[in-house]
Design an enzyme around this catalytic site. Structure first.
Site, mmCIF file in Angstrom:
data_model
loop_
_atom_site.group_PDB
_atom_site.id
_atom_site.type_symbol
_atom_site.label_atom_id
_atom_site.label_comp_id
_atom_site.label_asym_id
_atom_site.label_seq_id
_atom_site.Cartn_x
_atom_site.Cartn_y
_atom_site.Cartn_z
ATOM 1 N N ASP A 40 0.806 -1.101 0.637
ATOM 2 C CA ASP A 40 -0.125 -0.308 -0.389
ATOM 3 C C ASP A 40 1.240 1.031 0.198
ATOM 4 O O ASP A 40 2.086 0.931 0.388
ATOM 5 C CB ASP A 40 -1.144 -0.386 1.414
ATOM 6 C CG ASP A 40 -1.217 0.758 1.270
ATOM 7 O OD1 ASP A 40 -2.107 1.997 0.181
ATOM 8 O OD2 ASP A 40 -2.864 1.340 2.426
ATOM 9 N N GLY A 66 -2.969 8.641 -5.050
ATOM 10 C CA GLY A 66 -3.912 9.097 -5.722
ATOM 11 C C GLY A 66 -3.250 10.073 -6.662
ATOM 12 O O GLY A 66 -4.357 10.349 -7.771
ATOM 13 N N CYS A 86 -4.831 -1.647 -0.966
ATOM 14 C CA CYS A 86 -4.806 0.089 -1.813
ATOM 15 C C CYS A 86 -5.867 -0.160 -2.487
ATOM 16 O O CYS A 86 -5.957 -0.629 -3.853
ATOM 17 C CB CYS A 86 -2.972 1.100 -2.039
ATOM 18 S SG CYS A 86 -2.923 2.583 -2.561
ATOM 19 N N CYS A 90 -11.865 3.812 0.198
ATOM 20 C CA CYS A 90 -10.022 3.788 0.474
ATOM 21 C C CYS A 90 -10.167 2.755 2.197
ATOM 22 O O CYS A 90 -10.677 2.496 2.357
ATOM 23 C CB CYS A 90 -10.084 5.037 1.035
ATOM 24 S SG CYS A 90 -8.534 5.382 0.942
#
Length: 273
Positions: free
Chosen positions: A13, A46, A76, A183
């Site tokens: 992640d 992101g 993730c 998320c």
């Protein structure tokens, strides 16, 4: 010949969203060894271009793969969107690759309306629209960008967490009955989200998250059954920080999964204000 080596599972992640997923797997199989590969040099993913995210995810997986895991869990949502295909092409069938998908299907079974909280990038993505079309096309859904929430959770900053949760609740319709956490970071403050929702709206909401489902899928992929009473692994989790051996930051003890992995007391209620 000695006993077989215990199975090892890696989680990757950009940040600490993997904590809840690693904890869910260890709860079902405490005998598993864990590799936790975080990417603090590049978190958050992101805002980054898709191709860059794919290369970052591949680099994380390659660093984790040196420890010979049976499976790599992509804990993730952004990394799953942009990296799963490349990971599967490079590592399977030798290493199982397990992605993370928001729990839209079980949330849709409530009949809605459903709100889906996610990062700004995910909330406007074709990937999320495709999931809604596939699993919730016949109910009312609302995609909400929980701006700054993942970053506040990453820092374990209770004031910032409260502010960003309050803003996301305010942006969500009041008649929502189910809330999907899109998320992996958000589940670390799920109780806090539920409390804020009730306080601000006067009604309760059912929260849907996916760590347990992902843990069960991981066990299926590596051919193991859940066994909560298995003898716990004596090995501490291996931690990689942008590919470098490291340690989990002490601030993560603010979250119950982080406290367990650090061997600290349970901090509930999650984060003191």
């Amino acid at each position: 010949m000695g006993p077989p080596a215990p199975a090892r599972v890696a989680f990757i992640d950009s940040g600490i969203g993997l904590l809840g997923y690693a904890d869910a797997l260890r709860s079902l199989r405490p005998d598993l060894e864990l590799v936790l590969a975080l990417d603090p040099d590049h978190m958050p993913y992101g805002p980054r271009p898709h191709d860059e995210v794919r290369e970052l995810v591949l680099a994380l997986a390659r660093s984790a793969a040196t420890y010979e895991p049976t499976a790599i869990v992509v804990a993730c949502n952004t990394a799953s969107v942009h990296g799963l295909a490349a990971l599967r092409e490079e590592f399977e069938p030798d290493v199982h690759i397990v992605g993370t998908v928001p729990a839209i299907r079980p949330a849709a079974s409530t009949g809605g309306p459903v709100a889906i909280w996610s990062t700004a990038a995910t909330s406007s993505s074709d990937y999320l629209r495709g999931l809604v079309d596939a699993f919730a096309s016949d109910i009312e859904t609302h995609s909400i960008a929980a701006l700054g929430l993942a970053e506040a959770i990453e820092l374990a900053d209770p004031d910032a967490i409260d502010r960003t949760i309050a803003a996301a609740v305010a942006a969500s319709p009041r008649d929502v009955s189910a809330l999907v956490l899109g998320c992996t970071h958000y589940g670390l403050v799920g109780d806090r989200i539920a409390e804020a929702w009730s306080r601000q709206t006067g009604v309760d909401v059912t929260i849907f998250d996916s760590p347990v489902a992902v843990a069960r899928q991981t066990l299926r992929r590596i051919g193991l059954e859940p066994d909560e009473h298995a003898a716990p692994s004596a090995a501490a989790p291996t931690v990689l920080l942008s590919g470098r051996p490291g340690h989990l930051p002490e601030r993560l003890a603010a979250y119950p999964p982080g406290a367990k992995l650090l061997g600290r007391p349970d901090p509930r209620p999650t984060l003191s204000s």
